[in-house]
Structure formats: structure tokens, C-alpha cells
Scaffold this motif. Structure first.
Motif, mmCIF file in Angstrom:
data_model
loop_
_atom_site.group_PDB
_atom_site.id
_atom_site.type_symbol
_atom_site.label_atom_id
_atom_site.label_comp_id
_atom_site.label_asym_id
_atom_site.label_seq_id
_atom_site.Cartn_x
_atom_site.Cartn_y
_atom_site.Cartn_z
ATOM 1 N N VAL A 93 0.747 -1.172 -0.100
ATOM 2 C CA VAL A 93 -0.024 -0.105 -0.023
ATOM 3 C C VAL A 93 0.777 1.173 0.001
ATOM 4 O O VAL A 93 0.579 2.053 -0.919
ATOM 5 C CB VAL A 93 -0.830 -0.009 1.157
ATOM 6 N N MET A 94 1.876 1.295 0.908
ATOM 7 C CA MET A 94 2.716 2.582 0.934
ATOM 8 C C MET A 94 3.535 2.396 -0.096
ATOM 9 O O MET A 94 3.556 3.861 -0.751
ATOM 10 C CB MET A 94 3.678 2.309 2.017
ATOM 11 N N PHE A 95 3.997 1.426 -0.862
ATOM 12 C CA PHE A 95 4.469 1.485 -2.397
ATOM 13 C C PHE A 95 3.702 2.384 -3.409
ATOM 14 O O PHE A 95 4.137 2.808 -4.277
ATOM 15 C CB PHE A 95 5.198 0.234 -2.684
ATOM 16 N N CYS A 96 2.450 1.633 -3.253
ATOM 17 C CA CYS A 96 1.327 2.250 -4.416
ATOM 18 C C CYS A 96 1.074 3.666 -4.156
ATOM 19 O O CYS A 96 1.186 4.365 -5.314
ATOM 20 C CB CYS A 96 0.147 1.464 -4.303
ATOM 21 N N TRP A 97 0.791 4.173 -3.017
ATOM 22 C CA TRP A 97 0.838 5.555 -2.586
ATOM 23 C C TRP A 97 1.724 6.534 -2.919
ATOM 24 O O TRP A 97 1.668 7.699 -3.461
ATOM 25 C CB TRP A 97 0.330 5.578 -1.247
ATOM 26 N N SER A 98 3.160 5.720 -2.638
ATOM 27 C CA SER A 98 4.310 6.697 -2.839
ATOM 28 C C SER A 98 4.670 7.025 -4.181
ATOM 29 O O SER A 98 5.298 8.073 -4.911
ATOM 30 C CB SER A 98 5.526 6.335 -2.166
ATOM 31 N N LEU A 99 4.766 5.906 -5.017
ATOM 32 C CA LEU A 99 5.297 5.827 -6.282
ATOM 33 C C LEU A 99 4.318 5.800 -7.558
ATOM 34 O O LEU A 99 4.487 5.933 -8.735
ATOM 35 C CB LEU A 99 6.127 4.756 -6.625
ATOM 36 N N GLY A 100 2.851 5.788 -7.178
ATOM 37 C CA GLY A 100 1.592 5.767 -8.076
ATOM 38 C C GLY A 100 1.645 7.047 -8.977
ATOM 39 O O GLY A 100 1.285 7.027 -10.208
ATOM 40 N N ALA A 101 2.051 8.247 -8.469
ATOM 41 C CA ALA A 101 2.049 9.345 -9.374
ATOM 42 C C ALA A 101 2.758 9.357 -10.216
ATOM 43 O O ALA A 101 2.802 9.998 -11.511
ATOM 44 C CB ALA A 101 2.318 10.615 -8.223
ATOM 45 N N ILE A 102 4.045 8.510 -10.430
ATOM 46 C CA ILE A 102 5.028 8.657 -11.563
ATOM 47 C C ILE A 102 4.510 8.060 -12.739
ATOM 48 O O ILE A 102 4.428 8.742 -13.840
ATOM 49 C CB ILE A 102 6.347 7.705 -10.893
ATOM 50 N N PRO A 103 3.944 6.911 -12.726
ATOM 51 C CA PRO A 103 3.271 6.470 -14.074
ATOM 52 C C PRO A 103 2.059 7.119 -14.440
ATOM 53 O O PRO A 103 1.640 7.430 -15.597
ATOM 54 C CB PRO A 103 2.880 4.892 -13.851
ATOM 55 N N LEU A 104 1.354 7.691 -13.267
ATOM 56 C CA LEU A 104 0.072 8.319 -13.640
ATOM 57 C C LEU A 104 0.159 9.578 -14.322
ATOM 58 O O LEU A 104 -0.287 10.056 -15.191
ATOM 59 C CB LEU A 104 -0.839 8.393 -12.340
ATOM 60 N N VAL A 105 0.790 10.482 -13.740
ATOM 61 C CA VAL A 105 1.371 11.941 -14.132
ATOM 62 C C VAL A 105 2.312 12.125 -15.108
ATOM 63 O O VAL A 105 1.909 12.554 -16.326
ATOM 64 C CB VAL A 105 1.345 12.829 -12.929
ATOM 65 N N PRO A 106 3.525 12.055 -14.785
ATOM 66 C CA PRO A 106 4.564 12.197 -15.755
ATOM 67 C C PRO A 106 4.658 11.387 -16.994
ATOM 68 O O PRO A 106 4.638 11.968 -18.131
ATOM 69 C CB PRO A 106 5.968 12.505 -15.109
ATOM 70 N N GLN A 107 4.495 10.083 -16.738
ATOM 71 C CA GLN A 107 4.682 9.033 -17.898
ATOM 72 C C GLN A 107 3.189 9.102 -18.520
ATOM 73 O O GLN A 107 3.359 8.471 -19.688
ATOM 74 C CB GLN A 107 5.256 7.996 -17.243
ATOM 75 N N GLY A 108 2.399 9.563 -17.855
ATOM 76 C CA GLY A 108 0.809 9.373 -18.874
ATOM 77 C C GLY A 108 0.479 10.524 -19.010
ATOM 78 O O GLY A 108 0.357 10.713 -20.204
ATOM 79 N N VAL A 109 -0.079 11.332 -18.178
ATOM 80 C CA VAL A 109 -0.663 12.390 -18.516
ATOM 81 C C VAL A 109 -0.158 13.392 -19.149
ATOM 82 O O VAL A 109 -0.306 14.019 -20.104
ATOM 83 C CB VAL A 109 -1.555 13.076 -16.940
ATOM 84 N N VAL A 110 1.299 13.862 -18.597
ATOM 85 C CA VAL A 110 2.125 14.820 -19.306
ATOM 86 C C VAL A 110 2.718 14.493 -20.501
ATOM 87 O O VAL A 110 2.666 15.130 -21.495
ATOM 88 C CB VAL A 110 3.124 15.251 -18.332
ATOM 89 N N ALA A 111 2.984 12.979 -20.645
ATOM 90 C CA ALA A 111 3.395 12.342 -21.987
ATOM 91 C C ALA A 111 2.254 12.523 -23.105
ATOM 92 O O ALA A 111 2.551 12.805 -24.085
ATOM 93 C CB ALA A 111 3.690 10.957 -21.853
#
Length: 584
Positions: A506-524
């Protein structure tokens, strides 16, 4: 020495009793993430150049700025506890310093500093690296303590609160955009030489043969210790209320009275001054950091980032007001939620609109995306802040009872930090549908942003209003006692009892979930839609035409899946006791 030994034993006893249940799981999860970062730091010791020195500079900044997001850092033993004993300030500071080495964060930092041994230039220097590690850790810890003490003093004046907010926002944004500077340094010949000579690099200099750096660290530790001891004597001082004349508050309705009260709170409460300035500085610097690479495409996004961060910083809106909640409950017709929504919008909205228009004019676009995101997120933030404040309230300290560390507005720092991360996700999701419309249909997205923003403002505010009316007495009881009436956890955000592996996941998902979602996903995806290809580390921009959108969408789905797992596992664990009770 006796004082230090006693304080260490006290710290160990407290930690021993706090490593069970949720707090223990949180410490274990944070420890695992910290070990990963420490391992990455040690790996840099095998690379050529000053990468290790740059990494230690980031660790030092983390020690300095980390307490801003964690309620003032580790204060298991608070200086106020010992104010009546009569210990000299320097002796108390030395004892608290020794006890500060006991904990998860110092151990992980010490492991990261083991990179000095790897980087040592000879066997003798490898031996020198061992005391250098300890001294370097002492520098980190004392810099953190002095920074918190200075920030506490700064928050006693409006100018100090604003200045501290700017500095903290810039430093935290630097940490969040460290990849920008890494890419910039990678494109150049080497990392700037001055990084080696920062206080964070003195231990590394000693491990590479410059033994004077050991003496320099010892002197610096002595100076920082003396400064901290002097600041401890000022910590107990109370804030002095302003005696300046104020215009009388005039309001014709209950809602207008709430708006007027909230606007005055935003202007007078120094903690809120600091939070708002922090969010503004973070948004501007985070969006402006890619200018180092000559890329202006992210600058207009300062407004949406500011809105999301402002919502995250004020997520515990009712909790920070303390037991004054009883005034709201005694005047049910005051439309308190609607008044707070409007005051939040009046405080954040004009600044966000100015940022959106000014930076989009400077870069020439994308107008539709920025205006859409700004409108949608303003409504989403104004709706989500009161909703989360009543559904996941974290009992806070009454403003008039705040201690020498004004950043500590609650006894449950982990819940506040988790609440802030949750708010970042939820407010971002309120703007996602309109942004998708803007990407696909251009200016129609602005209408969608206004519509979804208004819907979130009205709908989420209505839910918060109903929750406050239905559960107000229970919320007040929780504010007064720190416990729910049913004996449950004080915060709805707290993790339930879970196996350690699940808690770490759970901590891993909360801490690092923003990396694929925002920079590599939305921004890309934004880059792909606007034809900006081969942009730094955004993988989708390097793909062949047929794979660009699939890769960006796959990253967005991965980020959403990580956050979904991070929310579903605690939800399932909370439901498990109820199911077992039914079967019994």
C-alpha cells in the motif's frame, strides 16, 4: 553523558511501544522505501563524476525540508517536556541530539552515507570514512533541528511565515523535479564542482583524502549545536497577537459571516499563510524547473499544480480549527460548509487565474488545456476540501494551544501526511474528465471544466454539509478526545490492521503511483497530442507513431491501478472484521 543516556533510553522505550499495529507498519513500509533510496545512493558511488556528492546534497535538503510535510519532523521527545527540569539549554540540546540518532530515518541515512566507504581512495581513507559518516549524519540531523526551530520562530510573524513558505516550497519542488537537474547535468560535462564543497559533501571529501573536512564538520556541528540550544530557549515563547485596528466585520447572513471569518483566518493565521505561500512557491518552481533544459511547456501548469497543492495543504480544514467546531454545531443555519468553500475559492482562485493567464501568455499556449484544468480543479478543490475534512478528520491541536513548533497541528503526523497525498490524487481526478475532453475536442474542454468544476463545488459541498449535520457531535467528540465514539481509530484515513507485506505494498503504491500516472501518463499524453516529441524522460514521446498513445495510456492505467490497489487493500481489511463478526 547521563542526560544523553537517559534520553536515549526514553526514546527507545517510546519506539518499542509504538512499533506495533499501524504505526509499526508505517515505519516498516517507510523503512523499505528508504532502503531502496539508500541502495540507489550507494550505487552512485561506483559512477564517475560527482553524482554521489549531488545525492548527498539531496539527502541534506530532504532532512531540512522533510519536517514541513511531517508536522515538524521527529519530536518523540519534545523540548517542552523538559522545560521544568532546569537543564542548561546546551546540555539538553546535546542530549536531544544523541537521542535523535535513534530511529528509522537516521539509520537509513547512515546506510546511504556508507557510499563514502565505497568512494574512498585508499584503505586508510576507507577507515576515515567511518567517523566521517557519523559526523555527516550529525550535520544532517542538526541542520534539520535548526531549520525546524528557525521555522517555528519565523511563523510568529507574517513576513517570516511567507518567507519560510517560499523557501520550503522551492526546496521541495527542487526535490520533486530532481530529474530535470539530473538531465541538465547529464547533458553537460559534469555536475558543478561546488556541489562537492557543500556541507553535505564534506564527509565525502574526508573519505577522499581531504582530512581538514573532518575538522570543518566538527566545527559546524559545534556551531549548529550552540544555535539549536539558543533557539530552544526561545521555543516556548507565544505568538503575540496583532494590536492593529481592524475594520469591523459586517455580514447580513450566516453564510456571509462564515466567509468573513474564514477570510480573516486566511489572512491572520500564520500557519495558513505559510501553507498558501508554500503551495504557490511549489507550483511556480515545480513548473518552472524544466526551464533549465530550455523547455517552457510545463510553465503554464503552475496554476493547476498550485491549486492541487493548496487543497492538499488544507485537507484537514476542520481539524486545524480545533474544538471551535462546537460553534458551528450550535448555529446549524450558518451554511458553514458553503461559506468555507467560497472563502477557499476567493483565496486560491484569483492567484490561480493570474498564474494561468500570465504563464500561458508567456509560452503561447496551450490555452484550452490550461483554462480547462484551472476551472475544473478550482471547483474540485473547493468541493473536495470540506468533504475530506469531515469524512477523514484528523484531531488537531486547538490554535491557541499550539506549542513551540507551529507546524505540529496534530499529534498524528502520519495521518496528516497520508491525507495530503490522498487529496493530491482526489483533486487531480476531479479535473481529469475535463482535461480529456480538452485533449480530444479543444475549446469544448473549457465548457466541460466549468461544468465539472461547478458540479464538484455544489455536489461535494452538499455531501460535506449533510455529513456535518448528521455526524457533527461525533466529530466534536473526536476532536476533544482523539477517539471515535465507537472506540475506533481517530482518523478515517488510518490504515487498518494488515499483514506487513500488504501494508508495504500500500505504501509503495501511494508513494510511487504518481510517477506512471502523471509524468509518464498525463504529461506524456499532452506532449504527444501537441507534437512535442523526444522530451527528456517521457517514454511515450520516444515511441513510434503507432505506440505513442498506447504507451501513455498504459502508464495512466498503471498509475490508476497502483492507487486502486492502495485504496482497495485497506478497504478490504476494514471490511474483514465486520464479515468475521457476522459469521461468528
Amino acid at each position: 553523558m547521563a542526560v544523553a543516556v537517559t534520553l536515549v533510553r526514553m526514546k527507545l522505550a517510546i519506539l518499542r511501544h509504538s512499533t506495533k499495529g499501524q504505526r509499526g507498519g508505517m515505519m516498516a513500509s517507510g523503512g523499505v522505501l528508504g532502503l531502496l533510496f539508500a541502495a540507489g545512493t550507494i550505487y552512485l558511488a561506483f559512477l564517475e563524476g560527482d553524482w554521489l556528492a549531488a545525492a548527498y546534497a539531496v539527502w541534506m535538503l530532504g532532512w531540512i525540508i522533510g519536517p514541513v510535510f511531517s508536522g515538524g519532523g521527529d519530536e518523540t521527545l519534545r523540548p517542552e517536556f523538559f522545560s521544568l527540569i532546569g537543564l542548561p539549554a546546551r546540555k539538553l540540546a546535546a542530549g536531544l541530539l544523541v537521542s535523535a540518532f535513534v530511529g528509522v530515518a537516521p539509520v537509513i541515512s547512515l546506510i546511504a552515507l556508507a557510499g563514502m566507504v565505497v568512494a574512498a581512495t585508499s584503505p586508510v581513507n576507507a577507515l576515515v570514512a567511518v567517523p566521517a559518516m557519523v559526523l555527516q549524519l550529525a550535520v544532517f540531523v542538526l541542520l534539520s533541528k535548526v531549520a525546524v526551530a528557525l521555522l517555528g520562530i519565523a511563523l510568529r510573524s507574517r513576513a517570516g511565515a511567507i518567507g519560510a513558505g517560499v523557501i520550503n516550497g522551492v526546496v521541495l519542488a527542487f526535490l520533486g523535479q530532481a530529474w530535470v537537474f539530473a538531465v541538465a547535468f547529464g547533458q553537460g560535462s559534469q555536475i558543478p564542482a561546488f556541489v562537492r564543497y557543500l556541507p553535505s559533501g564534506w564527509g565525502l571529501l574526508a573519505a577522499q583524502g581531504n582530512y581538514l573536512a573532518l575538522a570543518a564538520m566538527a566545527v559546524l556541528i559545534g556551531l549548529l549545536l550552540a544555535a539549536w540550544a539558543a533557539l530552544l530557549t526561545r521555543r516556548a515563547g507565544a505568538n503575540r497577537p496583532s494590536t492593529r485596528g481592524r475594520r469591523p466585520m459586517r455580514a447580513g447572513t450566516g453564510r456571509e459571516a462564515v466567509v468573513a471569518k474564514e477570510l480573516r483566518t486566511w489572512s491572520r493565521d500564520l500557519v495558513r499563510n505559510h501553507q498558501l505561500t508554500f503551495a504557490l512557491a511549489y507550483g511556480v518552481f515545480f513548473a518552472g524547473a524544466p526551464l533549465v533544459l530550455g523547455w517552457t511547456g510545463m510553465l503554464p501548469w503552475a496554476a493547476p499544480i498550485f491549486i492541487v497543492m493548496a487543497a492538499a495543504m488544507t485537507a484537514n480544514l476542520y481539524g486545524t480549527d480545533g474544538t471551535s467546531l462546537w460553534l458551528v454545531l450550535m448555529t446549524p443555519g450558518s451554511s458553514d460548509v458553503r461559506g468555507r468553500q467560497l472563502a477557499w475559492l476567493v483565496t486560491v482562485g484569483p492567484v490561480a487565474a493570474l498564474l494561468a493567464v500570465a504563464f500561458t501568455l508567456l509560452t503561447g499556449g496551450p490555452w484550452a488545456l490550461i483554462l480547462t484544468a484551472t476551472a475544473a480543479l478550482l471547483g474540485g478543490g473547493a468541493g473536495m476540501v470540506p468533504l475530506i475534512a469531515v469524512y477523514a478528520l484528523v484531531p488537531g491541536t486547538d490554535p491557541q494551544k499550539r506549542g513551540g513548533n507551529p507546524l505540529r497541528t496534530s499529534e498524528d503526523d502520519s495521518a496528516l501526511t497520508g491525507l495530503a497525498y490522498l487529496m493530491l490524487l482526489l483533486v487531480g481526478l476531479t479535473g481529469a474528465p475535463a482535461v480529456v475532453v480538452a485533449i480530444l475536442f479543444g475549446w469544448w474542454g473549457v465548457a466541460a471544466g466549468l461544468a465539472t468544476g461547478a458540479l464538484c463545488y455544489w455536489g461535494l459541498g452538499l455531501l460535506a454539509q449533510r455529513r456535518l449535520a448528521a455526524r457533527g457531535p461525533e466529530l466534536l467528540h473526536m476532536m476533544r478526545t482523539g477517539r471515535r465514539p465507537d472506540g475506533g481509530e481517530s482518523s478515517a484515513f488510518k490504515l487498518p490492521d494488515m499483514p506487513k507485506k500488504q501494508r508495504m505494498l500500500v505504501m509503495f503504491c501511494w508513494s510511487l503511483g504518481a510517477i506512471p500516472l502523471v509524468p509518464q501518463g498525463v504529461v506524456a499524453a499532452i506532449f504527444v497530442s501537441t507534437g512535442q516529441l523526444r522530451q527528456s524522460w517521457f517514454l511515450a514521446t520516444y515511441m513510434s507513431p503507432g505506440l505513442r498513445w498506447p504507451v501513455a495510456i498504459a502508464f495512466m492505467l498503471l498509475g490508476l491501478a497502483m492507487y486502486g490497489v492502495g485504496l482497495w487493500l485497506p478497504h478490504r481489511a476494514k471490511k474483514a472484521p465486520a464479515r468475521e463478526a457476522v459469521y461468528d
